[in-house]
Design an enzyme around this catalytic site. Structure first.
Site, mmCIF file in Angstrom:
data_model
loop_
_atom_site.group_PDB
_atom_site.id
_atom_site.type_symbol
_atom_site.label_atom_id
_atom_site.label_comp_id
_atom_site.label_asym_id
_atom_site.label_seq_id
_atom_site.Cartn_x
_atom_site.Cartn_y
_atom_site.Cartn_z
ATOM 1 N N GLY A 147 -1.170 44.912 -19.927
ATOM 2 C CA GLY A 147 -2.257 45.428 -20.419
ATOM 3 C C GLY A 147 -2.004 46.944 -19.729
ATOM 4 O O GLY A 147 -1.308 47.739 -20.120
ATOM 5 N N ARG A 148 -2.582 48.434 -21.253
ATOM 6 C CA ARG A 148 -2.767 49.623 -20.473
ATOM 7 C C ARG A 148 -3.316 49.912 -19.074
ATOM 8 O O ARG A 148 -4.388 49.624 -19.191
ATOM 9 C CB ARG A 148 -3.152 50.537 -21.925
ATOM 10 C CG ARG A 148 -4.000 51.884 -22.021
ATOM 11 C CD ARG A 148 -4.365 52.368 -22.612
ATOM 12 N NE ARG A 148 -4.547 54.277 -22.766
ATOM 13 C CZ ARG A 148 -5.307 54.845 -22.448
ATOM 14 N NH1 ARG A 148 -6.472 53.800 -21.248
ATOM 15 N NH2 ARG A 148 -5.204 55.872 -22.585
ATOM 16 N N HIS A 208 -9.371 39.814 3.913
ATOM 17 C CA HIS A 208 -8.422 40.232 5.421
ATOM 18 C C HIS A 208 -9.169 40.816 5.742
ATOM 19 O O HIS A 208 -8.779 41.076 7.274
ATOM 20 C CB HIS A 208 -7.028 40.787 4.391
ATOM 21 C CG HIS A 208 -7.775 42.089 3.687
ATOM 22 N ND1 HIS A 208 -8.132 41.361 1.975
ATOM 23 C CD2 HIS A 208 -8.229 43.308 3.528
ATOM 24 C CE1 HIS A 208 -8.370 42.663 2.013
ATOM 25 N NE2 HIS A 208 -8.700 43.922 2.939
ATOM 26 N N HIS A 252 -21.263 46.126 -11.186
ATOM 27 C CA HIS A 252 -19.700 45.981 -11.475
ATOM 28 C C HIS A 252 -20.234 44.742 -12.960
ATOM 29 O O HIS A 252 -20.802 44.124 -12.731
ATOM 30 C CB HIS A 252 -18.921 45.280 -11.172
ATOM 31 C CG HIS A 252 -17.215 44.376 -11.540
ATOM 32 N ND1 HIS A 252 -18.052 43.004 -10.976
ATOM 33 C CD2 HIS A 252 -16.316 44.693 -12.677
ATOM 34 C CE1 HIS A 252 -16.736 42.427 -12.165
ATOM 35 N NE2 HIS A 252 -16.293 42.842 -12.463
ATOM 36 N N SER A 261 -15.756 44.923 -19.680
ATOM 37 C CA SER A 261 -15.555 44.869 -18.633
ATOM 38 C C SER A 261 -15.922 46.538 -18.001
ATOM 39 O O SER A 261 -15.354 47.037 -18.379
ATOM 40 C CB SER A 261 -14.008 44.278 -17.914
ATOM 41 O OG SER A 261 -13.887 44.741 -16.429
ATOM 42 N N VAL A 316 -17.417 40.202 -18.519
ATOM 43 C CA VAL A 316 -17.132 39.070 -19.476
ATOM 44 C C VAL A 316 -16.528 39.300 -20.087
ATOM 45 O O VAL A 316 -15.991 39.613 -21.291
ATOM 46 C CB VAL A 316 -19.319 39.307 -20.747
ATOM 47 C CG1 VAL A 316 -20.281 39.238 -19.588
ATOM 48 C CG2 VAL A 316 -19.560 40.427 -21.205
ATOM 49 N N ARG A 317 -16.373 38.206 -20.444
ATOM 50 C CA ARG A 317 -14.873 37.747 -21.236
ATOM 51 C C ARG A 317 -13.921 36.243 -21.819
ATOM 52 O O ARG A 317 -15.624 34.958 -21.697
ATOM 53 C CB ARG A 317 -13.790 37.843 -20.473
ATOM 54 C CG ARG A 317 -14.557 36.946 -19.290
ATOM 55 C CD ARG A 317 -13.002 36.960 -17.462
ATOM 56 N NE ARG A 317 -12.702 35.994 -16.501
ATOM 57 C CZ ARG A 317 -13.963 36.410 -15.973
ATOM 58 N NH1 ARG A 317 -14.856 37.827 -15.617
ATOM 59 N NH2 ARG A 317 -14.420 35.971 -15.223
ATOM 60 N N HIS A 323 -20.090 54.193 -10.632
ATOM 61 C CA HIS A 323 -19.502 55.259 -9.462
ATOM 62 C C HIS A 323 -20.583 55.998 -9.355
ATOM 63 O O HIS A 323 -20.392 56.773 -9.304
ATOM 64 C CB HIS A 323 -18.166 55.228 -9.167
ATOM 65 C CG HIS A 323 -16.742 53.462 -8.394
ATOM 66 N ND1 HIS A 323 -17.417 53.098 -8.013
ATOM 67 C CD2 HIS A 323 -16.403 53.782 -9.583
ATOM 68 C CE1 HIS A 323 -16.396 52.716 -8.067
ATOM 69 N NE2 HIS A 323 -15.494 52.542 -9.257
#
Length: 307
Positions: free
Chosen positions: A262-263, A178, A109, A95, A112-113, A99
């Site tokens: 996770g971290r 929102h 951005h 991931s 892939v997973r 910026h």
């Protein structure tokens, strides 16, 4: 059809993808290099986080590889698949969020997973997910068309219906409900993908990952030298606030990472280094800032319009 997932092949590809993207961005920046932090997750697994800061091109960016496992899928992973609750799991992916410093270069951005959920005595349940999307602060139709044309090329080997489906999924997913507005101009997004068996689903994930740099690097080169001042910089920081809102409120990857233990530093590396919010702010009519809202943060079929 062989449906047995090859976890080792997925891991090898993801590690190589992280290496290739890091090398390309270091070359493009010309000043900064990625700092790597290898980490282990107490519940099982770990990863390597690479972060670049204070570069000539990139103000900050991160590219994270993770491979974690555990005895119970977290709620974010079973919200749409409650029958998987209580299964052991493995999850791995790459991931990234970059910026740029210049407000005329969009934030990008990509992700892939691969997930696999297992229970003794039952066949494993696995799927791929991923995509990439673009978040400009000042819009250029040339860039939007190039971005989506490359996205279509990534999908083309898998059938003509794949790009329209993944584009629509991206438009729907990267939407701030929102605010009633999209995060950017979209791209591709998919999840729970296992159609056609492991080999085909893995090939789709690889194609999406491999097309990210060809989609983004030409836009960087076109816009990185565009002159800008405090007005553009202030608008960039304001629009970055939308990025923060989406990642903390809606993003499934962020929620999964936090819920799975996770971290935290790696999970939140996607947040921009400088950001601002203004109460009830609206752009001046007919301004370049207003044009972003009126022409780019709207649902458009960029390729049909381009002909």
């Amino acid at each position: 059809m062989n449906d047995q997932p090859d976890i080792g092949a997925v891991r090898t590809y993801l590690l190589d993808l992280q290496d290739r993207i890091c090398a390309a961005f270091e070359s493009a920046d010309g000043l900064a290099r990625f700092r790597e932090d290898a980490w282990e997750r107490p519940g099982g697994g770990g990863g390597r986080t690479r972060v670049m800061a204070a570069g000539a091109l990139f103000e900050q960016g991160g590219i994270n590889f993770s491979h974690v496992f555990g005895t119970n899928l977290p709620p974010s992973a079973t919200a749409h698949r409650p029958e998987l609750a209580g299964r052991a799991f493995q999850a791995m992916g790459v991931s990234l969020v970059m910026h740029p410093r210049n407000p005329y270069v969009p934030t990008s951005h990509a992700n892939v997973r691969f997930f696999i959920a297992e229970r003794e005595g039952e066949p494993p349940v696995w799927w791929f997910g991923g995509g990439f999307d673009l978040t400009p602060y000042y819009g250029f139709e040339e860039d939007a068309v190039h971005w989506h044309r490359t996205a279509r090329e990534a999908c083309a080997p898998f059938g003509p219906e794949v790009y329209p489906r993944l584009k629509r999924w991206c438009d729907d997913y990267f939407f701030l409900r929102h605010r009633g507005e999209p995060r950017g101009i979209g791209g591709l997004f998919f999840d729970d993908e296992n159609a056609g068996g492991f080999a085909q689903a893995f090939a789709l994930m690889r194609s999406v990952g491999d097309h990210y740099l060809p989609a983004y690097l030409p836009i960087i080169e076109r816009r990185r030298g565009t002159p800008h001042g405090e007005r553009e910089r202030a608008f960039q920081k304001y629009r970055r606030g939308r990025y923060v809102e989406f990642n903390l409120v809606y993003d499934r990857g962020t929620l999964f990472g936090l819920q799975s233990g996770g971290r935290t530093e790696s999970i939140l590396m996607s947040l921009p280094p400088e950001v601002s919010w203004r109460y009830d702010w609206h752009p001046e009519p007919w301004s370049p800032e207003a044009e972003l809202y009126e022409r780019f943060l709207v649902a458009r079929d960029w390729l049909a319009e381009a002909g």
